[in-house]
Design a protein around this motif. Structure first.
Motif, mmCIF file in Angstrom:
data_model
loop_
_atom_site.group_PDB
_atom_site.id
_atom_site.type_symbol
_atom_site.label_atom_id
_atom_site.label_comp_id
_atom_site.label_asym_id
_atom_site.label_seq_id
_atom_site.Cartn_x
_atom_site.Cartn_y
_atom_site.Cartn_z
ATOM 1 N N SER A 28 0.812 -1.225 0.000
ATOM 2 C CA SER A 28 0.000 0.000 0.000
ATOM 3 C C SER A 28 0.843 1.272 0.000
ATOM 4 C CB SER A 28 -0.940 -0.002 1.212
ATOM 5 O OG SER A 28 -0.205 -0.255 2.384
ATOM 6 N N SER A 99 -12.173 10.874 -2.069
ATOM 7 C CA SER A 99 -12.027 11.273 -0.672
ATOM 8 C C SER A 99 -11.660 10.034 0.137
ATOM 9 C CB SER A 99 -13.355 11.887 -0.236
ATOM 10 O OG SER A 99 -13.491 11.815 1.132
ATOM 11 N N THR A 100 -10.556 10.107 0.885
ATOM 12 C CA THR A 100 -10.164 8.982 1.748
ATOM 13 C C THR A 100 -10.250 9.448 3.205
ATOM 14 O OG1 THR A 100 -7.805 9.481 1.964
ATOM 15 C CG2 THR A 100 -8.466 8.341 -0.052
ATOM 16 N N GLY A 101 -9.780 8.631 4.124
ATOM 17 C CA GLY A 101 -9.813 9.018 5.533
ATOM 18 C C GLY A 101 -8.840 10.143 5.856
ATOM 19 N N ASP A 122 -7.379 -2.685 -6.520
ATOM 20 C CA ASP A 122 -6.697 -1.631 -5.754
ATOM 21 C C ASP A 122 -5.998 -2.252 -4.554
ATOM 22 O OD1 ASP A 122 -5.797 0.918 -5.336
ATOM 23 O OD2 ASP A 122 -7.703 1.757 -4.692
ATOM 24 N N ASP A 123 -5.130 -1.480 -3.937
ATOM 25 C CA ASP A 123 -4.362 -2.018 -2.809
ATOM 26 C C ASP A 123 -5.165 -2.043 -1.517
ATOM 27 O OD1 ASP A 123 -4.251 0.812 -3.022
ATOM 28 O OD2 ASP A 123 -2.595 0.882 -1.602
ATOM 29 N N ILE A 125 -9.002 -0.846 0.570
ATOM 30 C CA ILE A 125 -10.283 -0.153 0.729
ATOM 31 C C ILE A 125 -10.441 0.151 2.225
ATOM 32 C CG2 ILE A 125 -11.579 -2.358 0.745
ATOM 33 C CD1 ILE A 125 -13.970 -0.688 -0.345
ATOM 34 N N SER A 126 -10.759 1.409 2.506
ATOM 35 C CA SER A 126 -10.918 1.813 3.911
ATOM 36 C C SER A 126 -12.280 2.488 4.074
ATOM 37 C CB SER A 126 -9.767 2.735 4.299
ATOM 38 O OG SER A 126 -9.940 3.229 5.585
ATOM 39 N N THR A 127 -12.364 3.799 3.856
ATOM 40 C CA THR A 127 -13.681 4.458 3.932
ATOM 41 C C THR A 127 -14.539 4.061 2.730
ATOM 42 O OG1 THR A 127 -13.011 6.395 2.647
ATOM 43 C CG2 THR A 127 -12.621 6.482 5.025
ATOM 44 N N GLY A 129 -14.329 5.639 -0.011
ATOM 45 C CA GLY A 129 -14.518 6.863 -0.781
ATOM 46 C C GLY A 129 -13.985 6.777 -2.209
ATOM 47 N N THR A 130 -12.824 6.173 -2.365
ATOM 48 C CA THR A 130 -12.199 6.090 -3.691
ATOM 49 C C THR A 130 -12.982 5.152 -4.609
ATOM 50 O OG1 THR A 130 -10.061 6.400 -2.614
ATOM 51 C CG2 THR A 130 -10.022 5.545 -4.862
HETATM 52 O O1 LIG Z 1 -11.247 3.513 0.854
HETATM 53 P P1 LIG Z 1 -10.519 4.830 0.912
HETATM 54 O O2 LIG Z 1 -10.675 5.530 2.230
HETATM 55 O O3 LIG Z 1 -10.876 5.696 -0.250
HETATM 56 O O4 LIG Z 1 -8.940 4.531 0.825
HETATM 57 C C1 LIG Z 1 -8.373 3.724 -0.166
HETATM 58 C C2 LIG Z 1 -7.475 4.461 -1.091
HETATM 59 O O5 LIG Z 1 -6.388 5.039 -0.354
HETATM 60 C C3 LIG Z 1 -5.176 4.760 -1.032
HETATM 61 O O6 LIG Z 1 -4.949 5.705 -2.024
HETATM 62 P P2 LIG Z 1 -4.208 7.091 -1.835
HETATM 63 O O7 LIG Z 1 -5.134 8.146 -2.351
HETATM 64 O O8 LIG Z 1 -3.658 7.242 -0.461
HETATM 65 O O9 LIG Z 1 -3.063 7.026 -2.909
HETATM 66 P P3 LIG Z 1 -1.755 6.200 -3.203
HETATM 67 O O10 LIG Z 1 -2.216 4.894 -3.807
HETATM 68 O O11 LIG Z 1 -1.100 7.096 -4.206
HETATM 69 O O12 LIG Z 1 -0.986 6.002 -1.923
HETATM 70 C C4 LIG Z 1 -5.444 3.413 -1.690
HETATM 71 O O13 LIG Z 1 -4.583 3.201 -2.784
HETATM 72 C C5 LIG Z 1 -6.884 3.497 -2.102
HETATM 73 O O14 LIG Z 1 -7.021 3.973 -3.433
#
Ligand SMILES: O=P(O)(O)OC[C@H]1O[C@H](OP(=O)(O)OP(=O)(O)O)[C@H](O)[C@@H]1O
Ligand SMILES: Nc1nc2[nH]cnc2c(=O)[nH]1
Length: 190
Positions: A28, A99-101, A122-123, A125-127, A129-130
């Motif tokens: 990640s 939008s992420t956390g 993707d690497d 999933i948290s909130t 938002g992405t």
């Molecule tokens: O579920 P969420 O809260 O949306 O978080 C998940 C996202 O956060 C990270 O991306 P980030 O924008 O940090 O970019 P990176 O891959 O360039 O580190 C990750 O790659 C996801 O795309």
């Protein structure tokens, strides 16, 4: 099953980004360095749980979806499309808000058209938002989403994806606290 990924997750450091407990892991974050054998382990696992034959393109999001998505592309010969954080102003480019956390920004889709069949990889999933913003944009474009796969999952964000009719496949689900990372579930073990 996914032993390298699980072991390394348990050993991940956790830092604060604002109020958010942010774990740091090669998949990640790309640091300290990415073990190719771990990427191989993950890509092989994904190929067991998705019907790759129907896929026109593997879709991922800059930056850290790229290593695993690229491994899948190399293994299968299926093209890779990257949702970027910068615009190119090409015809048909679609902008969405991410939008992420811990961050907010714009994402830009190029290279997809109505009727294309994709899997999203993707690497983390948290909130949610992405991935929620991306899935909504793809649906509006008429792109067919065959699978949404996240290597790591934390929190409840995936539930909102379910409300959009998408059941994400999350390989390893974790809990993150100031004390560290705990493994909650491995896909296929529930
Ligand atoms: O579920 P969420 O809260 O949306 O978080 C998940 C996202 O956060 C990270 O991306 P980030 O924008 O940090 O970019 P990176 O891959 O360039 O580190 C990750 O790659 C996801 O795309
Ligand atoms: N590395 C990393 N990426 C994330 N993306 C969303 N949450 C996180 C996190 O806690 N750590």
């Amino acid at each position: 099953m996914l032993e390298k990924l699980k072991t390394s997750l348990i050993n991940s450091p956790v830092i604060k980004r604002g109020e958010y407990n942010y774990f740091i892991h090669p998949i990640s974050d790309g640091v300290p360095s990415i073990d190719p054998h771990m990427v191989e382990e993950i890509a092989e696992y994904i190929l067991q749980i998705t019907d790759i034959k129907k896929v026109d393109t593997i879709l991922t999001i800059e930056a850290m979806g790229i290593p695993v998505a690229n491994a899948l592309s190399l293994k299968t010969g299926i093209p890779l499309t990257i949702v970027r954080k910068r615009p190119y102003f090409l015809e048909g480019e679609v902008e969405l808000s991410q939008s992420t956390g811990y961050s907010k920004g714009a994402l830009y889709i190029n290279g997809l058209k109505k009727g294309d069949r994709v899997i999203i990889v993707d690497d983390v999933i948290s909130t949610g938002g992405t991935l929620i913003a991306l899935v909504k944009a793809l649906k509006t474009m008429g792109v067919e989403i065959l699978d949404v796969i996240s290597v790591i999952g934390r929190g409840n964000g995936y539930l909102q994806l379910k409300e959009l009719g998408v059941e994400p496949k999350i390989l390893v689900t974790i809990d993150v606290s100031e004390k560290g990372v705990e493994i909650k579930n491995v896909f296929g073990n529930e």
